[in-house]
Design a protein around this motif. Sequence first.
Motif, short mmCIF file in Angstrom:
data_model
loop_
_atom_site.label_atom_id
_atom_site.label_comp_id
_atom_site.label_asym_id
_atom_site.label_seq_id
_atom_site.Cartn_x
_atom_site.Cartn_y
_atom_site.Cartn_z
N PHE A 1 5.07 -12.38 1.84
CA PHE A 1 4.10 -13.16 0.49
C PHE A 1 5.80 -13.06 -1.02
O PHE A 1 4.96 -13.82 -1.58
N THR A 2 6.82 -12.96 0.32
CA THR A 2 8.14 -13.07 -1.00
C THR A 2 8.80 -14.41 -0.42
O THR A 2 9.35 -13.62 0.75
N ARG B 1 -2.75 3.75 5.84
CA ARG B 1 -2.30 3.02 7.18
C ARG B 1 -1.75 4.06 7.75
O ARG B 1 -2.49 5.26 7.12
N GLN C 1 -3.00 -8.68 -6.48
CA GLN C 1 -2.10 -9.26 -6.59
C GLN C 1 -2.80 -10.95 -6.45
O GLN C 1 -3.18 -11.76 -7.48
N GLY D 1 5.90 -4.01 -5.06
CA GLY D 1 5.38 -2.50 -4.67
C GLY D 1 6.27 -1.30 -4.64
O GLY D 1 6.65 -1.14 -3.30
N CYS E 1 10.18 -5.93 -2.98
CA CYS E 1 9.84 -6.94 -4.19
C CYS E 1 10.07 -8.57 -3.72
O CYS E 1 10.92 -8.61 -2.73
N GLY E 2 10.26 -9.42 -4.46
CA GLY E 2 10.80 -10.88 -4.36
C GLY E 2 10.47 -11.62 -4.72
O GLY E 2 9.40 -11.31 -5.48
N1 PHE Z 1 3.49 -4.54 0.09
C1 PHE Z 1 4.27 -4.34 0.26
C2 PHE Z 1 5.07 -3.35 1.22
O1 PHE Z 1 3.50 -2.71 0.94
C3 PHE Z 1 5.68 -4.56 -0.93
C4 PHE Z 1 6.28 -5.39 -1.56
C5 PHE Z 1 4.82 -6.01 -2.52
C6 PHE Z 1 7.23 -6.26 -0.94
C7 PHE Z 1 5.07 -7.34 -3.63
C8 PHE Z 1 6.60 -7.57 -1.82
C9 PHE Z 1 6.31 -7.89 -3.18
O2 PHE Z 1 5.37 -3.29 1.98
#
Ligand code: PHE
Length: 336
Positions: free
Chosen positions: A246-247, A191, A170, A303, A279-280
């Motif tokens: 980030f959301t 991870r 992103q 995601g 998401c968000g």
């Molecule tokens: N990056 C987050 C995760 O790995 C998922 C996500 C992506 C959440 C985009 C919000 C927006 O858990």
Amino acid sequence: MLEKIDDLLVEVQNFQSSTKDETEQFRLKFNGKKGIMNDFYDALKQIPNEQKKDFGQKINILRNAVNEKLEELKSSTESKIILEKEDLTRPGFPLELGSRHPINLVKNRIIEIFKSIGFAVADGPEIEDDWHNFTALNLPEYHPARDMQDTFFIEQNPDVLLRTHTSSVQIRYMEENEPPMRILAPGRVFRNEAVSSRSHCIFHQIEGLYIDENVSFADLKQTIQFFTTELFGKSKIRMRPSYFPFTEPSAEVDVYWGLNSETDYRITKGTGWLEIMGCGMVDPAVLKNVNIDPDKFSGYAFGMGIERIVMLLYQMSDIRMFFENDKRMLEQFKSL
Ligand code: PHE
């Protein structure tokens, strides 16, 4: 005597053989113990000295001709023998067709669905820096949410790491492009987690990002609803409030899958609901970090993890199977 040698020379040069036996007869006639060549060598000893030179030269020529002929016959009969041994009518070894990995099958299907509503595919590196994986995503140093993601570090100060999510793409995309933008970013993420039948230290995500004027949470919800209906043919979803730095606001999306098999129980932890994504609405602080004006633009991001979706769709109960490259598993996806 010299004429006799000339005649023999012609005989040698014209000699043809179609069998091994004939060739052997020829060899014995000239090079055998009681063969012609030995006779000549004996004769050479008896001959007056002044004739020895001419005679000797002639014999040499004949000997070379005989040996050359034998070489020639040997190689031609050898290739004939090979031809006799090999069954040239036997069918060749079949070339095996490859198959697509189930993860890729589902990934491609998901891309197709989002492409149909205008999303493009973007890419980013698996080895990331701190800025793209954390800081620009509103996860500054010492932010407690960093703990949620057990990171594999490659180097520290400055940090080089294996990306823990595709959200880093992103940032890379927003840094390089101007809104409006609508992208999908599939890829591997890493991870440091204990490996079990349900989770692995390597897995796949697909990130979605949509930035434009007046994008709302309703747009996000409709898009996800459309997507799940296309992919699962079932449309019962629920959104639970959640938190991502980030959301804002953030949610997690579950799809109702049902409980018809042992695998369904395992993957959905006995609830029948599959959590498919986080998401968000993209946090204004993130937009600022990539120089997009949050007063003018807004957007959503999501995601999703691919593995669990694949496990339900193909009823596979152990995530480790995806990374073992067992042909017995892969071959089952040949026709897909
Ligand atoms: N990056 C987050 C995760 O790995 C998922 C996500 C992506 C959440 C985009 C919000 C927006 O858990």
